[in-house]
Scaffold this active site. Structure first.
Site, mmCIF file in Angstrom:
data_model
loop_
_atom_site.group_PDB
_atom_site.id
_atom_site.type_symbol
_atom_site.label_atom_id
_atom_site.label_comp_id
_atom_site.label_asym_id
_atom_site.label_seq_id
_atom_site.Cartn_x
_atom_site.Cartn_y
_atom_site.Cartn_z
ATOM 1 C CG HIS A 1 31.340 33.878 25.800
ATOM 2 N ND1 HIS A 1 32.685 33.768 25.545
ATOM 3 C CD2 HIS A 1 31.050 33.012 26.788
ATOM 4 C CE1 HIS A 1 33.188 32.879 26.379
ATOM 5 N NE2 HIS A 1 32.227 32.408 27.150
ATOM 6 N NE ARG B 1 29.004 30.891 29.431
ATOM 7 C CZ ARG B 1 28.372 29.873 28.853
ATOM 8 N NH1 ARG B 1 27.051 29.805 28.863
ATOM 9 N NH2 ARG B 1 29.051 28.904 28.273
ATOM 10 N NE ARG C 1 32.054 31.227 34.054
ATOM 11 C CZ ARG C 1 32.048 30.974 32.744
ATOM 12 N NH1 ARG C 1 32.524 29.814 32.303
ATOM 13 N NH2 ARG C 1 31.561 31.825 31.894
ATOM 14 C CG ASN D 1 31.968 25.844 25.270
ATOM 15 O OD1 ASN D 1 31.577 24.791 24.801
ATOM 16 N ND2 ASN D 1 31.173 26.668 25.935
ATOM 17 C CB CYS E 1 28.760 23.723 32.124
ATOM 18 S SG CYS E 1 30.404 24.289 32.562
#
Ligand code: PEP
Ligand code: MG
Length: 765
Positions: A367, A474, A510, A631, A679
C-alpha cells in the site's frame, strides 16, 4: 545437528561485515563437521573468478591471492555445475588443479557445495580431510542446508560491503561511485536526491551511521540518557522490592553495574570520541556485546544478551526523546529510506520536500507503493540488500522505472538521469492540457475516468487532473495516521470534504479495509499469514460497532449532496454481502428516525478474491455495482504475496489467468445489467487500460498521477484497434509475451512516450 545449524546461522547473521561473516562460517563449520579444512571461495564480478576469501586449515597467506575460473579445479566445477561434488580422493579427479600456494596437497577427501542466491552462484563452500574417505550423506546434507541458509546473509554482507571498493583480499579502499542496488519498481519516475533514513523508534537495529556534529553535545546527551536510565532502574527495583525474591532483584544491581561509567558507557564514549553520534556509538557497542554473549555456550551467560539489548533500548529511548526537541532538517530533494516503508511514513517529510522513496522490504503492490504512485513520487521497494543504516545523507538516484537505485552517482550518471527528468517534465506539461477534455477514442467511444484517493492531498490533485469521480476512496488511510479510531463526527468531517469537493460527481467510499499490510497502530492484528487472515469485511463484520459508526458517518456526510456510493472490500460469500447490506439498511433507518434526510446510496462489492469471481452474477443481483480490486485478485489468483519482494517477479498483472478472470467478471456483471468498474493498478497502466476498455469495463479508476497518461492513451486509439489488441492478447499464453505485445502495440499506436524511457545501463556491484 539442527541446533548446531541454527547456532551457526545466528552467529553469522549478527556479524558486522563480510569478512567477519566468512571467518565465522569457516571456523564454525570446521568445528561442527570436525574436518581439517573449511574454506569459502566467492565470485568476483570484475574478474569472473572464484577467489579464496576465508579458510580454516589451508594457508592463510593464500586468502585473497588465490582464485579459480569456472573452468579450473574442482571448485570451478562445483560453481559451473551449481551442484555439490563429493570425492573420496580429489587428486584422482580429472579437474583437480594443483595450486602451490594453497597448501592443499595433504588433503584427499573433498566436499564442495555451491552457495546459491537468487539462482546465481555466489561462491563455493568447501570442506576437506587428509584421509581418503567419502563424506557421508548426512554430512553432505548438512553442508548443503547450511550453504542455502548462509547464502542470503553472505549476499547481504557482500552488497553492504560494496559501498567501498575491495581489493581481491577483501580489504576496503575508497568509496565507490554509482553503486547499484536492485529492487522492485514501485512508482515510475526518476529523481536525484539526498537520503534521509526513517528509523523505527527505540529500535537499535535501525539506528543509522552518522558523524557527530558536536562531539561534546553527543557526550552530554549520552550522559543525560544514562542518568535517566539509572534512575528508571533504581525506581523499578525499589517498587518491586518485597514483591520479588532478593535474587531476582539482584538483577537490577547487575544492570546498574553495567551502566557504571567505566563499564559499557566508557566504550560508548570512546566511539563518540572517534566521531560517531551517540545513537550510532550506542548501537555498535551494545550489538557487539549482544553478539559475544549470545555466542557463549553457557545458557545462563548466553541469556544475558537479552538484558544487554534491553538496556541499550532503554538508553536509546531517552536519547531519541531528547532528539525529539531538535527539529530534523530535511534537504530540498529528500529521498526517504526506510527498512519497512509504511503509508503513515509518507507524511514524515514536509510537503514539497519529499522527492523519492526507497524501502528495503515490501513490493510494488504494497500500500505504501500505491500511495507513492498516487503522489507521483518515484519509488523503489524491496531493495533487500541495501545497507540502509550507512546511507544517511548520501546522494542517490532513484529510478522508479527499472526498480534500481544508484548511491553516490558519478557526474556522467547524474547527467544521463537529469535528461530523463527534463523529458518527463515536458511530457507531464503537455498532458496537463488534456485536463478538461473527455477520455474518448478516435472512433467516439467514451470511457469515464475516475480516481483512487486516500490521502488528504489527493482531492486537489485529482480535480486538477480532471477526474470525473472517485472510484475508490481508501478510508483506512486516514485511520492509519491516528492514535485511536476516529469518532463519528470526525469521520463525517473528513468524508464531507471528499464528497463536497467532488459533488455532483460520484464518490465511492470503501468501508474500512484493514489487515494485510495495512495495520492500525491502535488495533494490532498479529497473524502468521495476514493476507489470508482477518482482513477487510471480515474485520468489520466482526466489529459491527466500528462498521456502523463508519457507515453512519458516510451517510450523514452525504446529506444534501447525494453523491455517495458505498463499497465493500474483500467479500468472499453471499452471506457477508447480505449481512453488510442489512447493517447499512439499519444505519439508514436509524438516521431517518433521528430526522436526517438521507438518500439511500448505491452499494457495491469489490471482486478481489477468486471465490468472488465465480459469484459475480449472484453478487450483482444483490448490489448496485461491481468494482474489481485487481491488486488483491492478482495476488490470490497467482498465490503471490503482493508485499514480498522475493516473489515480486511472479506478480504478473498480465498473467493470462488474471486477464481471463477480468474478462469473465465484466461479462457476468453485465448479464445483470450492473455497472462494472476496476480500481486496481492494472487500470493505471496504459496497456492495461486499453485492454480493460476493450473488455467492456464501464469505468476505470486510477491514481491521480497516471490519469492524464490513461486519457492520452484512450484519446489516441480507436475502440476497434483496442478490441483487436484484446483478441491478439487472448491468444497468448505467457505474461511476458503479453507485456511485450502491449509495449509493441503502444509503439504502433504512436504512444511510445507513455512507455518506459531509455535508462542508462549500469553494472551491479
Ligand atoms: C485492490 O486490491 O485492487 C484494491 C484496489 O484494493 P487495495 O489495493 O487497497 O487492497
Ligand atoms: Mg484490495
Amino acid at each position: 545437528m539442527l541446533k548446531v545449524l541454527r547456532q551457526i546461522v545466528q552467529d553469522v547473521s549478527t556479524a558486522p561485515d563480510l569478512n567477519a561473516v566468512l571467518a565465522i562460517t569457516v571456523g564454525r563449520v570446521q568445528k561442527a563437521m570436525q574436518t581439517e579444512v573449511c574454506s569459502v571461495f566467492l565470485h568476483n564480478q570484475d574478474t569472473a573468478r572464484y577467489v579464496l576469501r576465508a579458510t580454516h586449515g589451508l594457508n592463510p597467506e593464500a586468502v585473497g591471492k588465490v582464485s579459480l575460473s569456472p573452468d579450473e579445479g574442482i571448485v570451478g566445477l562445483v560453481a559451473k555445475r551449481a551442484e555439490p561434488i563429493n570425492l573420496e580422493d580429489a587428486f584422482m579427479h580429472p579437474s583437480f588443479h594443483y595450486i602451490d600456494a594453497i597448501g592443499e596437497d595433504l588433503f584427499h577427501a573433498f566436499l564442495g557445495v555451491p552457495i546459491m542466491h537468487q539462482r546465481k552462484v555466489l561462491g563455493v563452500l568447501v570442506v576437506q580431510q587428509r584421509d581418503k574417505r567419502r563424506f557421508d550423506e548426512s554430512e553432505e546434507a548438512f553442508l548443503v542446508t547450511l550453504s542455502a541458509q548462509l547464502a542470503g546473509i553472505i549476499a547481504h554482507a557482500h552488497a553492504t560491503g560494496s559501498m567501498q571498493t575491495e581489493s581481491l583480499d577483501g580489504a576496503p579502499s575508497e568509496i565507490r561511485k554509482d553503486i547499484r542496488y536492485d529492487g522492485v519498481a514501485a512508482a515510475s519516475g526518476v529523481v536525484i536526491g539526498e537520503i534521509v533514513v526513517a528509523s523505527i523508534p527505540a529500535d537499535l537495529d535501525s539506528v543509522v551511521d552518522r558523524d557527530a556534529e558536536d562531539i561534546e553535545q553527543e557526550k552530554a546527551d549520552l550522559k543525560r540518557a544514562l542518568v535517566a536510565v539509572r534512575k528508571d532502574i533504581s525506581e523499578v527495583s525499589k517498587n518491586l522490592a518485597g514483591r520479588i525474591s532478593k535474587d531476582e532483584n539482584a538483577l537490577f544491581d547487575v544492570y546498574l553495574r553495567m551502566l557504571d561509567d567505566n563499564a559499557l558507557p566508557s566504550e560508548i564514549y570512546a566511539k563518540i570520541d572517534q566521531g560517531s553520534w551517540a545513537q550510532g556509538a550506542l548501537r555498535e557497542v551494545i550489538l557487539e556485546h549482544v553478539r559475544t554473549f549470545a555466542a557463549m555456550d553457557d545458557p545462563y551467560l548466553s541469556e544475558r544478551s537479552t538484558d544487554i539489548k534491553d538496556l541499550g533500548k532503554r538508553i536509546l529511548q531517552h536519547l531519541q526523546e531528547d532528539m525529539g526537541d531538535r527539529q530534523t532538517v530535511y534537504p530540498e530533494n529528500a529521498v526517504l529510506l526506510a527498512d519497512e516503508l509504511t503509508p503513515a511514513m509518507l507524511g514524515l517529510v514536509p510537503d514539497g520536500k519529499l522527492s523519492g522513496l526507497i524501502s528495503v522490504t515490501g513490493s510494488g503492490n504494497s500500500h505504501a507503493a500505491i500511495l507513492a504512485r498516487s503522489m507521483g513520487i518515484p519509488t523503489v521497494m524491496g531493495v533487500v540488500d541495501l545497507p540502509f543504516r550507512r546511507l544517511e545523507g548520501e546522494r542517490v538516484i532513484v529510478d522508479g522505472y527499472s526498480g534500481r537505485i544508484y548511491v553516490n552517482p558519478s557526474t556522467e550518471l547524474v547527467q544521463a538521469f537529469s535528461r530523463i527528468v527534463i523529458d518527463e517534465q515536458i511530457v507531464a506539461d503537455e498532458l496537463k492540457e488534456l485536463r478538461d477534455l473527455p477520455a474518448i477514442t478516435k472512433d467516439g467511444y467514451r470511457l469515464p475516468l475516475w480516481v483512487n484517493t486516500g490521502l488528504a492531498a489527493d482531492v486537489g490533485r485529482s480535480l486538477e487532473q480532471g477526474a470525473e469521480g472517485i472510484g475508490l476512496y481508501r478510508t483506512e488511510i486516514p485511520f492509519m495516521i491516528r492514535d485511536s479510531f476516529p469518532s463519528e463526527q470526525e469521520q463525517i468531517e473528513s468524508y464531507r470534504t471528499q464528497l463536497e469537493a467532488f459533488a455532483p460527481r460520484p464518490v465511492t467510499m470503501r468501508t474500512l479495509d484493514i489487515g494485510g499490510d495495512k495495520a492500525l497502530p491502535y488495533f494490532p492484528i498479529e497473524e502468521e499469514n495476514p493476507s489470508l487472515g482477518w482482513r477487510g469485511i471480515r474485520v468489520t463484520l466482526d466489529h459491527p460497532e466500528i462498521f456502523m459508526v463508519q457507515v453512519r458517518a458516510m451517510l450523514r456526510a452525504s446529506e444534501g449532496l447525494d453523491n455517495l456510493r458505498i463499497m465493500l472490500p474483500m467479500v468472499t460469500s453471499v452471506s457477508e454481502v447480505e449481512e453488510a447490506l442489512r447493517q447499512i439498511d439499519r444505519a439508514l433507518a436509524e438516521l431517518k428516525e433521528e430526522g436526517y434526510k438521507i438518500k439511500k446510496p448505491p452499494v457495491g462489492v469489490m471482486i478481489e478474491v477468486p471465490a468472488a469471481v465465480y459469484q459475480t452474477r449472484r453478487f450483482a443481483r444483490l448490489v448496485d455495482f461491481i468494482s474489481v480490486g485487481s491488486n488483491d485478485l492478482t495476488q490470490y489468483l497467482l498465490a503471490v504475496d503482493r508485499n514480498n519482494p522475493r516473489v515480486a517477479g511472479l506478480y504478473a498483472s498480465y498473467h493470462p489467468a488474471v486477464l481471463k478472470a477480468l474478462d469473465f467478471i465484466v461479462h457476468e456483471a453485465h448479464k445483470e445489467r450492473k455497472h462494472v468498474s476496476i480500481c486496481g493498478e492494472i487500470a493505471a497502466d496504459p496497456g492495461g487500460a486499453l485492454l480493460l476498455m476493450a473488455m467492456g469495463y464501464d469505468v476505470l479508476s486510477v491514481n491521480a498521477n497516471n490519469l492524464p497518461k490513461i486519457k492520452y492513451a484512450i484519446r489516441n486509439v480507436s475502440f476497434s484497434r483496442a478490441r483487436q489488441l484484446l483478441l491478439s492478447v487472448r491468444s497468448l499464453h505467457d505474461a511476458e509475451e503479453i507485456h511485450q505485445e502491449l509495449r509493441q502495440s503502444l509503439k504502433a499506436f504512436g504512444l511510445s512516450r507513455l512507455t518506459r524511457p531509455m535508462i542508462p545501463e549500469q553494472k551491479k556491484h
